[in-house]
Design an enzyme around this catalytic site. Sequence first.
Site, short mmCIF file in Angstrom:
data_model
loop_
_atom_site.label_atom_id
_atom_site.label_comp_id
_atom_site.label_asym_id
_atom_site.label_seq_id
_atom_site.Cartn_x
_atom_site.Cartn_y
_atom_site.Cartn_z
N ASP A 148 1.70 4.45 4.27
CA ASP A 148 1.04 5.65 4.80
C ASP A 148 -0.24 5.96 4.02
O ASP A 148 -1.26 6.33 4.61
CB ASP A 148 1.98 6.85 4.73
N ASP A 191 4.56 6.99 -0.20
CA ASP A 191 4.69 5.91 0.78
C ASP A 191 3.42 5.09 0.80
O ASP A 191 2.37 5.54 1.26
CB ASP A 191 4.97 6.51 2.16
N ARG A 220 11.71 -0.87 6.39
CA ARG A 220 12.94 -0.33 5.82
C ARG A 220 13.33 0.89 6.65
O ARG A 220 12.50 1.77 6.89
CB ARG A 220 12.61 0.06 4.38
N THR A 226 19.09 4.42 6.38
CA THR A 226 20.06 3.50 5.76
C THR A 226 19.45 2.73 4.58
O THR A 226 20.19 2.13 3.80
CB THR A 226 20.55 2.47 6.78
O1 LIG Z 1 12.59 -2.13 -1.83
P1 LIG Z 1 12.82 -1.44 -0.52
O2 LIG Z 1 13.80 -0.29 -0.63
O3 LIG Z 1 13.20 -2.39 0.57
O4 LIG Z 1 11.48 -0.71 -0.13
C1 LIG Z 1 10.23 -1.28 -0.27
C2 LIG Z 1 9.56 -1.46 1.05
O5 LIG Z 1 9.25 -0.20 1.64
C3 LIG Z 1 7.87 -0.15 2.00
O6 LIG Z 1 7.66 -0.66 3.26
P2 LIG Z 1 8.02 0.19 4.57
O7 LIG Z 1 9.40 -0.15 5.05
O8 LIG Z 1 7.73 1.63 4.34
O9 LIG Z 1 7.03 -0.41 5.64
P3 LIG Z 1 5.44 -0.28 5.72
O10 LIG Z 1 4.91 -1.25 4.71
O11 LIG Z 1 5.15 -0.66 7.12
O12 LIG Z 1 5.07 1.13 5.41
C4 LIG Z 1 7.24 -1.07 0.96
O13 LIG Z 1 5.97 -1.53 1.34
C5 LIG Z 1 8.24 -2.18 0.84
O14 LIG Z 1 8.06 -3.20 1.80
O1 LIG Z 2 8.55 4.82 -3.16
C1 LIG Z 2 8.52 4.06 -2.16
C2 LIG Z 2 9.65 3.33 -1.74
C3 LIG Z 2 9.54 2.51 -0.68
N1 LIG Z 2 8.37 2.42 -0.02
C4 LIG Z 2 7.26 3.11 -0.42
O2 LIG Z 2 6.20 2.99 0.20
N2 LIG Z 2 7.38 3.92 -1.48
MG LIG Z 3 6.06 2.69 4.47
#
Ligand SMILES: O=P(O)(O)OC[C@H]1O[C@H](OP(=O)(O)OP(=O)(O)O)[C@H](O)[C@@H]1O
Ligand SMILES: O=c1cc[nH]c(=O)[nH]1
Ligand SMILES: [Mg+2]
Length: 213
Positions: free
Chosen positions: A206, A203, A103, A107
């Site tokens: 992370d 997050d 994500r 945006t």
């Molecule tokens: O419902 P949304 O607003 O789309 O957000 C949720 C997404 O955000 C996080 O992933 P991230 O993009 O941080 O990637 P990561 O898993 O690599 O940390 C989470 O694991 C979801 O996949």
């Molecule tokens: O709260 C949030 C939203 C999106 N992705 C995350 O990891 N945490």
């Molecule tokens: Mg993430």
Amino acid sequence: MRIHVADHPLISHKLTALRDINTDSPTFRRLTEELVTLLAYEATRDVRTEPVRVETPVSPADGVRLSSPKPLVVPILRAGLGMLEGMQRLLPTAEVGFLGMIRNEETLEASTYAERLPDDLAGRQCYLLDPMLATGGTLSAAIDFLVERGANDITAVCLLAAPEGIARVETDLGGINVPVTLVTAALDDKLNEVGYIVPGLGDAGDRLYGVVD
Ligand SMILES: O=P(O)(O)OC[C@H]1O[C@H](OP(=O)(O)OP(=O)(O)O)[C@H](O)[C@@H]1O
Ligand SMILES: O=c1cc[nH]c(=O)[nH]1
Ligand SMILES: [Mg+2]
């Protein structure tokens, strides 16, 4: 979308520890796995079985076994990977596909950087794994990927879901005639101004993989 909030006291207990900012990465990974195993129990309530007869040491016994085709489990990288082992503990023979999605933090749009799924998902029971359902952009795009391959039986397993994300997925599903079930450990209050779930857990990627101060 059918929504099941698995608010068992053991799930709530582990989720509270997971949310805690003082929980370190190794503990966060362990709790995630444990939570997913508990959620998987709910998520697989309708997993397909077929009758089978076995011999006990005493007599024949009628029972069931998982039937073909094998269920498909799809973790959404990166954070969904932390849920895979917990799911495989209950479904050790499931096939595993992968979706890599990120994500954009400005945006909040989701984009896909990796995809490894079987070609034909018609008749397969598909389980998407992602800890966070925030704006819903990621889950909605992941459902589209599965539906494009013919999936018609999809369950999403999340640790936390925000009302805004559920509403978005439901709107996006409006044009698709595929039943989707969401199993989550909790429905949180809302998103904050930068798209994080409140109270949430921060997050997830992370915290799972150590990129925290
Ligand atoms: O419902 P949304 O607003 O789309 O957000 C949720 C997404 O955000 C996080 O992933 P991230 O993009 O941080 O990637 P990561 O898993 O690599 O940390 C989470 O694991 C979801 O996949
Ligand atoms: O709260 C949030 C939203 C999106 N992705 C995350 O990891 N945490
Ligand atoms: Mg993430």
